[in-house]
Design an enzyme around this catalytic site. Structure first.
Site, PDB file in Angstrom:
ATOM      1  N   ASP D  68       0.822  -1.210   0.000  1.00  0.00           N
ATOM      2  CA  ASP D  68       0.000   0.000   0.000  1.00  0.00           C
ATOM      3  C   ASP D  68       0.860   1.265   0.000  1.00  0.00           C
ATOM      4  O   ASP D  68       0.521   2.254  -0.649  1.00  0.00           O
ATOM      5  CB  ASP D  68      -0.933   0.012   1.227  1.00  0.00           C
ATOM      6  CG  ASP D  68      -2.266  -0.677   0.928  1.00  0.00           C
ATOM      7  OD1 ASP D  68      -2.387  -1.325  -0.133  1.00  0.00           O
ATOM      8  OD2 ASP D  68      -3.191  -0.554   1.743  1.00  0.00           O
ATOM      9  N   GLY D  69       1.969   1.215   0.730  1.00  0.00           N
ATOM     10  CA  GLY D  69       2.850   2.395   0.784  1.00  0.00           C
ATOM     11  C   GLY D  69       3.386   2.753  -0.584  1.00  0.00           C
ATOM     12  O   GLY D  69       3.444   3.933  -0.956  1.00  0.00           O
ATOM     13  N   ASN D 143      -4.089   9.537   1.135  1.00  0.00           N
ATOM     14  CA  ASN D 143      -4.593   9.082   2.431  1.00  0.00           C
ATOM     15  C   ASN D 143      -4.976  10.238   3.359  1.00  0.00           C
ATOM     16  O   ASN D 143      -6.138  10.409   3.708  1.00  0.00           O
ATOM     17  CB  ASN D 143      -3.535   8.231   3.152  1.00  0.00           C
ATOM     18  CG  ASN D 143      -3.752   6.736   2.986  1.00  0.00           C
ATOM     19  OD1 ASN D 143      -4.698   6.319   2.340  1.00  0.00           O
ATOM     20  ND2 ASN D 143      -2.875   5.943   3.566  1.00  0.00           N
ATOM     21  N   ASP D 173      -2.523  15.860  20.650  1.00  0.00           N
ATOM     22  CA  ASP D 173      -1.259  15.414  20.064  1.00  0.00           C
ATOM     23  C   ASP D 173      -1.181  15.784  18.587  1.00  0.00           C
ATOM     24  O   ASP D 173      -0.091  15.806  18.015  1.00  0.00           O
ATOM     25  CB  ASP D 173      -1.134  13.881  20.172  1.00  0.00           C
ATOM     26  CG  ASP D 173      -0.663  13.430  21.538  1.00  0.00           C
ATOM     27  OD1 ASP D 173      -0.595  14.265  22.457  1.00  0.00           O
ATOM     28  OD2 ASP D 173      -0.364  12.229  21.697  1.00  0.00           O
ATOM     29  N   THR D 184      -9.237   4.221   6.619  1.00  0.00           N
ATOM     30  CA  THR D 184      -8.886   2.926   7.225  1.00  0.00           C
ATOM     31  C   THR D 184      -7.423   2.881   7.663  1.00  0.00           C
ATOM     32  O   THR D 184      -6.943   1.836   8.078  1.00  0.00           O
ATOM     33  CB  THR D 184      -9.167   1.767   6.246  1.00  0.00           C
ATOM     34  OG1 THR D 184      -8.562   2.078   4.989  1.00  0.00           O
ATOM     35  CG2 THR D 184     -10.649   1.562   6.051  1.00  0.00           C
ATOM     36  N   TYR D 186      -4.476   5.851   9.440  1.00  0.00           N
ATOM     37  CA  TYR D 186      -4.179   6.478  10.731  1.00  0.00           C
ATOM     38  C   TYR D 186      -5.443   6.984  11.445  1.00  0.00           C
ATOM     39  O   TYR D 186      -5.591   6.845  12.666  1.00  0.00           O
ATOM     40  CB  TYR D 186      -3.183   7.630  10.510  1.00  0.00           C
ATOM     41  CG  TYR D 186      -2.522   8.190  11.743  1.00  0.00           C
ATOM     42  CD1 TYR D 186      -2.555   7.546  12.982  1.00  0.00           C
ATOM     43  CD2 TYR D 186      -1.822   9.395  11.677  1.00  0.00           C
ATOM     44  CE1 TYR D 186      -1.928   8.077  14.094  1.00  0.00           C
ATOM     45  CE2 TYR D 186      -1.183   9.929  12.791  1.00  0.00           C
ATOM     46  CZ  TYR D 186      -1.246   9.269  14.002  1.00  0.00           C
ATOM     47  OH  TYR D 186      -0.634   9.798  15.103  1.00  0.00           O
ATOM     48  N   LEU D 188      -8.339   5.782  11.557  1.00  0.00           N
ATOM     49  CA  LEU D 188      -9.007   4.665  12.237  1.00  0.00           C
ATOM     50  C   LEU D 188      -8.321   4.355  13.576  1.00  0.00           C
ATOM     51  O   LEU D 188      -8.990   4.135  14.591  1.00  0.00           O
ATOM     52  CB  LEU D 188      -8.992   3.432  11.337  1.00  0.00           C
ATOM     53  CG  LEU D 188      -9.895   2.258  11.738  1.00  0.00           C
ATOM     54  CD1 LEU D 188     -11.364   2.626  11.601  1.00  0.00           C
ATOM     55  CD2 LEU D 188      -9.618   1.030  10.877  1.00  0.00           C
TER      56      LEU D 188
END
Lengths: 295, 295, 295, 295
Positions: D68-69, D143, D173, D184, D186, D188
């Site tokens: 995916d990356g 994303n 943060d 789906t 970070y 999530l």
């Protein structure tokens, strides 16, 4: 706007004091008031005073006196006639009422001067299809359609589909399918996100799901959602229920399928031009922990 | 350990095949089996076969055949007699059963060789005090005491106290007071933390609270928790319920106060020396998303 | 109590006005003030004015002027000497300060009349063991020990053990190990439960874990927790950090193991008899959505 | 489709074995392969092998070999050229790859037979406006855009606006603004909902917010979101960062404003007709606790 209806929640305006004040003010401003207080007082309905369908048809605008519950109740009746709604809040501050009691006449003056916009709010139409193919039109809702367990049973097994595709099978206390308007109500308590109410989306939020991986899912306003009763643990009557806006309810049987989609009609809210949703949100659910602000 | 009782969930061992196998094995190893299969088959109770109090008293160890539900059910009956329990899992893998069906005899062999430890599990004693002062002893539970709405009502108003001090008033679907053992059951689904079951604590978890600031609160095992029914929206019968371990239930009225505290007795689980809670936890609720692991 | 120390956060009492007022009042009441304002003003430390170890030894009570951060900072220094602490809040309302600025003298009067109790708060001792076996004593904390990623890296891989038993391996932004006192601080923001501060427990809360099944785990105050750095995605310096109370920090390397356990000393808070934690909790984080209360 | 590009993550196909296999298969099927393995091997970039802009322009379809990356990385480069993408998964199963390594040729065969649909995925364009009015075009992402604290600082103060209207000020943060595709990832982990990737929406999710009332907010794909750095506790360099897709990063200063909106271009994913998002979702993050299923 010439013809104004007034729909009053009698428990919040017991002597029709506010109702009469608004009716008189409208008449003083040469507007027609469709529901006179005489009509109101003769009503049988002691919860929300509802005029009949004929009257809705001639209204250009409905003024709802009550709280969010009254507005939601009225919205379901008025939507089909596309009557714009002005909520006058007689309860605790709500998300839907546009104006507090004390500012009611000022706001009506702005409305007569056409200083408003109409905000369309998506509604849900719901039908129940039983395993033998029978279909019940369960009505439309402004907030949400909720399938839950009832009585002593705890867990029900529900499957959820979007456009005929299975999302998942859930062991849970229930399932919420919510409009953007309803996203700040029950769905929020069950862990759901906030949806901007000007959008057309639905959020599907499981209630206390067994699986820790179950999360709220946001789908398009064009999607059709099914919630199907797969299993009921205890076979007692009334173990699974569907409710619309928490106000209309039906008992369900195993294999009943609830079909939920964007309704043909919108709730039309009259909004002053300078009001916005996020300000309301901060006031309503924001609760800044100023004191926890670190040095 | 000389006298072994066997308590079987008939729906999971319909012909008493496993029950008889274990009984025979124990007798072959010169142990006394308190509940013969004849006794079991003559039982009226078609869910979990329960011997009467006299028999519990002579057991040195109770072997429970069933799932977690059966073990919880039996634990409530056996705790007062302090009978150690070995759960043989006939269902899906559970948190309380020590052994899977296929390994039952191996594990019993280890137990006869005294290769085990007894793990004490905190239980909750519950009583209901009504507004006129009447008190009902509602029994003890191993998992949790849950106050919820029933039927079509949605929201109930509950106040929660610890040692007489008000924690807060909640508008919610309900309230869970859980033992460490119960923390992986309903409380977890409602968003609660996991408590190490060897500790004595209680976790108080609200179910779908209106206030977004309401969180699980963990208190000491020495504390006394009260949950009071402040208000019921719809005055219909049975609108608020209390259930113990999801298995025993009572209807509540406005102003009823549920008093929950550490029970005088423990559930005594027979544990093999090489089993541990965290391994079980990873197997049961852990679900590693290896595939989401970033490069 | 005869000898009172005063520890002032200079940024909150810039001209020592409050410090001098309290010192004078104590002297007028025939008590000895260990830290005179002259000593304070000669201090180099411009954040929190810290007396040296010799002075701590002779204090019977330390009055801390500042906010929660100042009290936490002082608590780490005073704990070894078991000096009771009275927090006078000069900031926004906090969880640890016993008294607001305006009520300071009234409260001191009660304390001189012995109308108080000492509440012991559990602290954490932390050491860092590197892969070559070197050990650093990283100090003690009143709130929490936090392992997080730093800089541009996002995910770190951490394993967590309790008493040598693996709980799980986490892909996450970090891990919080918190005392009951710290449970209302960072752990709460990361989704953790509230622990009654009078108890001795630890809560382990993952920060933004990849796995949706990762939850807060509450363990006993007697347990020893290890957090081990399994992997760092980007090999840049300073990618993983451990901080104690958000005030002391160390950079970590792969395979470093943080050992966290109940410290030998407690923070001793002087509490008025009529104050309680839950009242404070409602005031601090409770935010009742009265307006969402349904009809 | 005549001209196929192949973009390979060298670390996942070290000897270009798969790359060469696919290239040969395409040539055997009379297609032109834009990137030959020779070109690939001469590349300097040892993470993801990127052809130059000229080559992107002539591609009818890009085959991405990696995880995916790699696909997200490539998507940012290809979007402006509107090149359809087929992800061949060489890593752990992902959300974006359409096909596993072993099925690659079968799927390419279907694609040559035109048995596919193009799914458009919304992307975010991001710019950074500093307090002196300078603007940096920070690029587009598939994303998410994430503003976080860095280094030892913990809390940052961020304000978030939608279409110029303040949503809220957050002590947290950080803040995530995510596409449906990124929902789906970070977001999530930080508690956000899942958005159907075929829709055009953004979800704004705070990371560990101080206020317990802060929740994910879903806005329309037409909205413009600003995240502004209001305050940085510690004035050290690099204390606040913005990252796009976790792959591109910038350091931020106080008063920098990140402007995030729907990008002009879409990522065009080639999807087989019989694949659907919810099946993938169940496989990827669903983790049914069958064993917790009650009797």
């Amino acid at each position: 706007m010439e013809n104004f209806g007034i729909l009053t929640n009698r428990s919040k305006d017991p002597d029709f004091e506010m109702t009469k004040l608004i009716a008189k003010w409208l008449e003083d401003n040469n507007k027609t008031v469709v529901l006179t207080t005489e009509l109101l007082e003769s009503s049988e309905d002691n919860k929300v005073n509802m005029a009949d369908e004929a009257l809705y048809k001639v209204m250009d605008c409905a003024i709802i006196l009550g709280g969010d519950g009254t507005i939601i109740h009225s919205a379901r009746k008025l939507a089909v006639h596309e009557v714009p709604i002005v909520g006058v809040n007689l309860g605790t501050v709500g998300f839907l009422a546009e104006v507090e009691k004390k500012d009611a006449l000022n706001v009506l003056e702005k409305i007569l001067s056409e200083e408003y916009v109409i905000e369309n709010r998506m509604m849900l139409s719901t039908s129940i299809i039983s395993s033998n193919g029978n279909m019940i039109n369960a009505g439309i809702g402004l907030n949400d359609v909720v399938v839950t367990r009832g009585g002593f049973s705890r867990i029900i097994e529900l499957s959820v589909y979007v456009n005929g595709q299975l999302i998942d099978i859930y062991y849970a206390d229930g399932m919420i399918v919510s409009t953007p308007t309803g996203s700040t109500a029950y769905s929020l308590s069950a862990g759901g996100p906030i949806l901007n109410p000007a959008t057309e989306m639905m959020v599907i939020t499981p209630i206390c799901p067994h699986s820790l991986t179950a999360r709220s899912i946001v789908v398009s306003g064009e999607d059709e959602v099914w919630v199907k009763v797969e299993d009921i643990r205890n076979k007692e009557d009334g173990d699974v229920l569907v409710t619309i806006d928490g106000q209309i309810g039906y008992k369900l049987n195993k294999n009943d399928k609830i079909v939920i989609k964007n309704a043909a009609h919108k709730t039309k809210l009259v909004k002053l031009k300078d009001n916005n949703f996020y300000t309301l949100l901060r006031k309503k659910i924001g609760c800044h922990l100023k004191e926890r602000k670190p040095k």
